[in-house]
Design an enzyme around this catalytic site. Structure first.
Site, PDB file in Angstrom:
ATOM      1  N   GLU A  83      -5.395 -60.818 -13.914  1.00 15.88           N
ATOM      2  CA  GLU A  83      -4.462 -60.135 -14.795  1.00 15.88           C
ATOM      3  C   GLU A  83      -4.084 -58.844 -14.069  1.00 15.88           C
ATOM      4  O   GLU A  83      -4.870 -57.898 -14.025  1.00 15.88           O
ATOM      5  CB  GLU A  83      -5.107 -59.798 -16.137  1.00 15.88           C
ATOM      6  CG  GLU A  83      -4.100 -59.189 -17.089  1.00 15.88           C
ATOM      7  CD  GLU A  83      -4.688 -58.249 -18.141  1.00 15.88           C
ATOM      8  OE1 GLU A  83      -4.016 -58.032 -19.150  1.00 15.88           O
ATOM      9  OE2 GLU A  83      -5.790 -57.712 -17.943  1.00 15.88           O
ATOM     10  N   ASP A 124     -10.040 -59.646 -15.853  1.00 18.16           N
ATOM     11  CA  ASP A 124      -9.352 -58.717 -16.739  1.00 18.16           C
ATOM     12  C   ASP A 124      -8.986 -57.426 -15.995  1.00 18.16           C
ATOM     13  O   ASP A 124      -9.802 -56.882 -15.245  1.00 18.16           O
ATOM     14  CB  ASP A 124     -10.324 -58.403 -17.888  1.00 18.16           C
ATOM     15  CG  ASP A 124      -9.676 -57.669 -19.036  1.00 18.16           C
ATOM     16  OD1 ASP A 124      -8.651 -58.150 -19.517  1.00 18.16           O
ATOM     17  OD2 ASP A 124     -10.215 -56.626 -19.459  1.00 18.16           O
ATOM     18  N   ASP A 128      -2.105 -60.906 -25.808  1.00 16.82           N
ATOM     19  CA  ASP A 128      -1.641 -59.520 -25.910  1.00 16.82           C
ATOM     20  C   ASP A 128      -0.172 -59.515 -26.349  1.00 16.82           C
ATOM     21  O   ASP A 128       0.426 -60.554 -26.583  1.00 16.82           O
ATOM     22  CB  ASP A 128      -1.795 -58.814 -24.562  1.00 16.82           C
ATOM     23  CG  ASP A 128      -3.259 -58.618 -24.198  1.00 16.82           C
ATOM     24  OD1 ASP A 128      -4.078 -58.390 -25.108  1.00 16.82           O
ATOM     25  OD2 ASP A 128      -3.590 -58.709 -23.001  1.00 16.82           O
ATOM     26  N   ASP A 139     -12.624 -55.053 -29.704  1.00 15.21           N
ATOM     27  CA  ASP A 139     -11.397 -55.423 -28.991  1.00 15.21           C
ATOM     28  C   ASP A 139     -11.438 -56.927 -28.725  1.00 15.21           C
ATOM     29  O   ASP A 139     -11.249 -57.384 -27.600  1.00 15.21           O
ATOM     30  CB  ASP A 139     -11.269 -54.626 -27.680  1.00 15.21           C
ATOM     31  CG  ASP A 139      -9.954 -54.928 -26.947  1.00 15.21           C
ATOM     32  OD1 ASP A 139      -9.052 -55.519 -27.574  1.00 15.21           O
ATOM     33  OD2 ASP A 139      -9.847 -54.592 -25.754  1.00 15.21           O
TER      34      ASP A 139
HETATM   35  C1  GLC Z   1      -6.763 -56.900 -21.005  1.00 14.35           C
HETATM   36  C2  GLC Z   1      -6.815 -57.897 -22.124  1.00 14.35           C
HETATM   37  C3  GLC Z   1      -6.659 -57.179 -23.424  1.00 14.35           C
HETATM   38  C4  GLC Z   1      -7.765 -56.160 -23.569  1.00 14.35           C
HETATM   39  C5  GLC Z   1      -7.803 -55.234 -22.364  1.00 14.35           C
HETATM   40  C6  GLC Z   1      -9.057 -54.422 -22.340  1.00 14.35           C
HETATM   41  O1  GLC Z   1      -5.531 -56.303 -20.886  1.00 14.35           O
HETATM   42  O2  GLC Z   1      -5.837 -58.889 -21.932  1.00 14.35           O
HETATM   43  O3  GLC Z   1      -6.655 -58.061 -24.503  1.00 14.35           O
HETATM   44  O4  GLC Z   1      -7.572 -55.397 -24.723  1.00 14.35           O
HETATM   45  O5  GLC Z   1      -7.774 -55.954 -21.162  1.00 14.35           O
HETATM   46  O6  GLC Z   1     -10.134 -55.225 -21.951  1.00 14.35           O
END
Ligand code: GLC
Length: 551
Positions: A243, A201, A310, A61
Site C-alpha cells: 500500500e 500497510d 478505506d 482502527d
Molecule cells: C492503512 C489502512 C487503513 C488504516 C491505516 C493505519 O492506510 O488501509 O485502513 O487505518 O493504514 O493502519
C-alpha cells in the site's frame, strides 16, 4: 520459468474475517465461517485471498491497531482455526496473503506499554520520542478532522510520541535494527503458517525517517530489499503487495529496477484517474495515468482496485478534477471524507446502475495488472452512511435473505447488516444472485473465467489505440505474438467508432458475445458501442490457442 510467478496473473479478493461469516452465532465473523465459504470464493474464480488484520487488537482502527503480531483475535478463533483455513485455501489452489501492519502498533501493545513506563526499557527506542513538542506536530495528519496532531504527550513517559495515524497508533522506530529484525520475525512466523505473502500497510511511512525536527524525511528504500530477500529465502514464491500511494515516478524505488524490492503495488494513480475518466466520460486522464505507470520490471505487477476498505482517495487529483469526481460519485457531504475522498461503496457511487458497474469491473479486469476485489462488491453491496468514517463500507457480507443476511444467527451482529432500501439483504444477497443467471455475481464469475484466459493483460505490452472518440477507451495488448483489444464506452451515449488496430486486417473475435468484426478495405474497423458498452476482442482469431502452446 517466469510464468511461475503466480501473482502476475492472479485474482485477489479482500476479506475482513470479522464481517464475512459467523460460524458460532456470537455475532462476529470467524475463521471457521470463512473456511466454510472457501468454495464460494473458489467458484467465483478467486486465486488469492487477502486477509485484513485479524490479530489481537483493541479494535480502534478496525484491527490496524495490532497488540500482538503473533496471535489471532480470540473472537475470530484460534491459531489452529487459522491453519485449518490456510490448509482449506491451499487445497483449493488459492493463495493467502495477510495484512502486515508494522508502521505502528496499538498503544496497548506490550512493547509500547513497556516503552512508556520505563526510559530504560529495551523497547523505549522501538518508538519515536521527543522531550518537547515538535514544531511540526500539527502537520501531516492522515485523518484530518479526526486526528488533530502527529505528536501526543504520554503522561507516563513524560515525552511526546510520534504517530502518523491516530494517537492510539504510536509509530514504530523502523530504523532501529531490533525493530527491523522483529518485522522479519513476524513475516517468518506467518510464512511458516502457510501464507504466500503480505499486503504491507502504509509502506511509505514504514520506510520514512522518523523523528522530531526532520523536515524532509528520507525514504529508507534498502529496507524493502531486506524484506524481499528475507521472505524469498524463507519461501521462494512469497510476495509483498505494497500500500503505497505515491507519485508514478516514485514507483521504481519501491519495486527496484533490478527486481530486488517489492513485487506488487496498488496502482492508486490509475485508480483516481479511472474515476475521473468515468466522471467526465473522457478517457484522456486514464490513458495518461496508464502511460505514466507503464514499464514495470517484468517480475513486478500492479494491484488494481475499484474500492477498498478505506475512502476512495482522490488526494492526488487537481482540486478541480477532484470536484468533478465528487460531483459525479459523492456529491453530498456525508459521502465525502477527510476533504480528499469518497467513503461509499462502489454500487451506490454508480447509482446501482448495472451497466456502469459492469463497465467499471470490465475496466478493472482489462487495465494492466491484476484485480483486487473487495468482498461484497461482487454482488453490488451498498453502504450504511449512518456509520462513522470509513466504517460505512465495512458492513457484513450479505449471504441470503435470512435474518442479518445469513451472516450470523446472533441478534447482535458486530456491525449492522444493511437491511433497508435497494441494497438491503432481503433483495440483495449472494444466494439470490447465484440462482439468477443474469445476476452481477454470475456475470462477474464469467468475466473472471475469461480474464484468466487472457494472460496478455498481465504480461503483455500495452498499446492505446486511437478511436478519435473521447469517451471510447481502446487498449491493445501484445504478448508472444498474440494480441487482444478492449473497447469501453465511458459515456451514457451510444457511439460508433472507426479505428485501425495497428495489426492490419486481422479480424476481431468477440470473446464475450457475437459481435465479431472484419475490417473494410482500408483496414478500418467500425463498432457501434452502446451506452457504457464494452467489448473484449482477440485480434486475429482463435489461432492463439495453437500459438499459446509455446507458453
Ligand atoms: C492503512 C489502512 C487503513 C488504516 C491505516 C493505519 O492506510 O488501509 O485502513 O487505518 O493504514 O493502519
Amino acid at each position: 520459468m517466469i510464468e511461475d510467478l503466480w501473482y502476475k496473473n492472479a485474482v485477489f479478493y479482500c476479506v475482513s474475517v470479522e464481517t464475512f461469516m459467523d460460524s458460532n452465532g456470537d455475532g462476529v465473523g470467524d475463521f471457521e465461517g470463512l473456511t466454510r465459504r472457501l468454495d464460494y470464493l473458489h467458484g467465483l474464480g478467486v486465486t488469492a485471498i487477502w486477509l485484513m488484520p485479524f490479530q489481537p487488537s483493541p479494535g480502534k482502527d478496525d484491527g490496524y491497531d495490532v497488540s500482538d503480531h503473533y496471535g489471532i483475535d480470540p473472537r475470530y478463533g484460534t491459531l489452529g482455526d487459522f491453519v485449518e483455513f490456510a490448509h482449506g485455501a491451499k487445497q483449493r489452489g488459492m493463495r493467502v496473503i495477510i495484512d502486515l501492519v508494522v508502521n505502528h502498533t496499538s498503544d496497548q501493545h506490550p512493547w509500547f506499554q513497556s516503552a512508556r513506563l520505563d526510559p530504560k526499557s529495551p523497547y523505549r527506542d522501538w518508538y519515536v520520542w521527543s522531550k518537547t513538542k515538535p514544531k511540526d506536530a500539527d502537520e501531516g495528519m492522515i485523518f484530518p478532522g479526526v486526528q488533530v496532531t502527529t505528536w501526543t504527550k504520554d503522561a507516563k513517559a513524560g515525552a511526546y510520541y510520534f504517530h502518523r495515524f491516530y494517537d492510539h497508533q504510536p509509530d514504530l522506530n523502523t530504523a532501529n535494527p531490533h525493530v527491523q529484525a522483529e518485522i522479519l520475525k513476524i513475516m517468518g512466523f506467518w510464512l511458516e503458517l502457510g501464507v504466500s505473502g503480505f499486503r504491507m500497510d502504509a509502506v511509505p511511512f514504514v520506510i520514512a525517517e522518523k523523528g522530531a525536527g526532520i523536515e524532509k524525511p528520507k525514504q529508507q528504500f534498502q529496507m524493502l530489499r531486506l524484506f524481499r530477500q528475507f521472505i524469498q529465502w524463507r519461501r521462494g514464491d512469497s510476495i509483498v503487495l505494497a500500500e503505497a500511494n505515491v507519485a508514478p515516478e516514485e514507483t521504481i524505488n519501491y519495486v527496484g529496477d533490478d527486481s530486488d524490492r517489492l513485487q506488487m503495488m496498488f496502482n492508486f494513480h490509475v485508480n483516481q484517474n479511472l474515476f475521473l475518466a468515468m466522471a467526465t466520460e473522457r478517457t484522456e486522464p486514464l490513458v495518461k495515468a496508464l502511460m505514466e505507470t507503464r514499464g514495470l520490471p517484468d517480475t513486478a505487477q500492479w494491484g488494481l482496485h475499484l474500492r477498498n476498505h478505506d475512502e476512495l482517495d482522490l488526494g492526488r487529483l487537481a482540486p478541480e478534477d477532484r470536484d468533478k469526481v465528487f460531483a459525479a460519485f459523492g456529491p453530498e457531504e456525508t459521502h465525502q471524507l477527510y476533504h480528499r475522498g469518497i467513503r461509499r461503496r462502489l454500487a451506490p457511487m454508480l447509482d446501482g446502475d448495472e451497466r456502469r458497474l459492469k463497465l467499471a469491473y470490465s475496466l478493472l479486469f482489462t487495465l494492466p495488472g491484476v484485480p483486487v476485489i473487495r468482498y461484497g462488491d461482487e454482488i453490488g453491496m451498498g453502504d450504511d452512511l449512518s456509520l462513522p468514517e470509513r466504517y460505512c463500507a465495512r458492513t457484513p457480507m450479505q449471504w441470503s435473505d435470512e435474518p442479518h443476511g445469513g451472516f450470523t444467527k446472533s441478534d447482535t451482529p458486530v456491525m449492522p447488516v444493511i437491511t433497508d432500501g435497494p441494497y438491503g439483504y432481503p433483495h440483495l444477497n449472494a444466494a439470490y444472485q447465484r440462482r439468477n443467471a443474469d445476476s452481477l455475481l454470475n456475470w462477474l464469475e464469467r468475466m473472471i473465467r475469461m480474464r484468466k484466459e487472457i494472460p496478455e493483460v498481465a504480461w503483455g505490452d500495452l498499446v492505446p489505440v486511437d478511436t478519435g472518440a473521447e469517451a471510447i477507451l481502446a487498449l491493445r495488448y501484445d504478448w508472444r505474438g498474440n494480441s487482444v483489444l478492449f473497447l469501453h464506452n465511458l459515456s451514457a451515449k451510444p457511439c460508433e467508432v472507426h479505428f485501425r488496430t495497428g495489426l492490419d486486417d486481422k479480424p476481431l473475435v468477440d470473446l464475450l458475445g457475437h459481435d465479431h468484426r472484419k475490417p473494410d478495405d482500408g483496414n478500418t474497423f467500425s463498432v457501434l458501442m452502446e451506452p457504457y458498452g464494452l467489448r473484449w476482442y482477440r485480434v486475429g482469431g482463435l489461432d492463439y490457442l495453437l500459438t499459446r502452446s509455446e507458453i
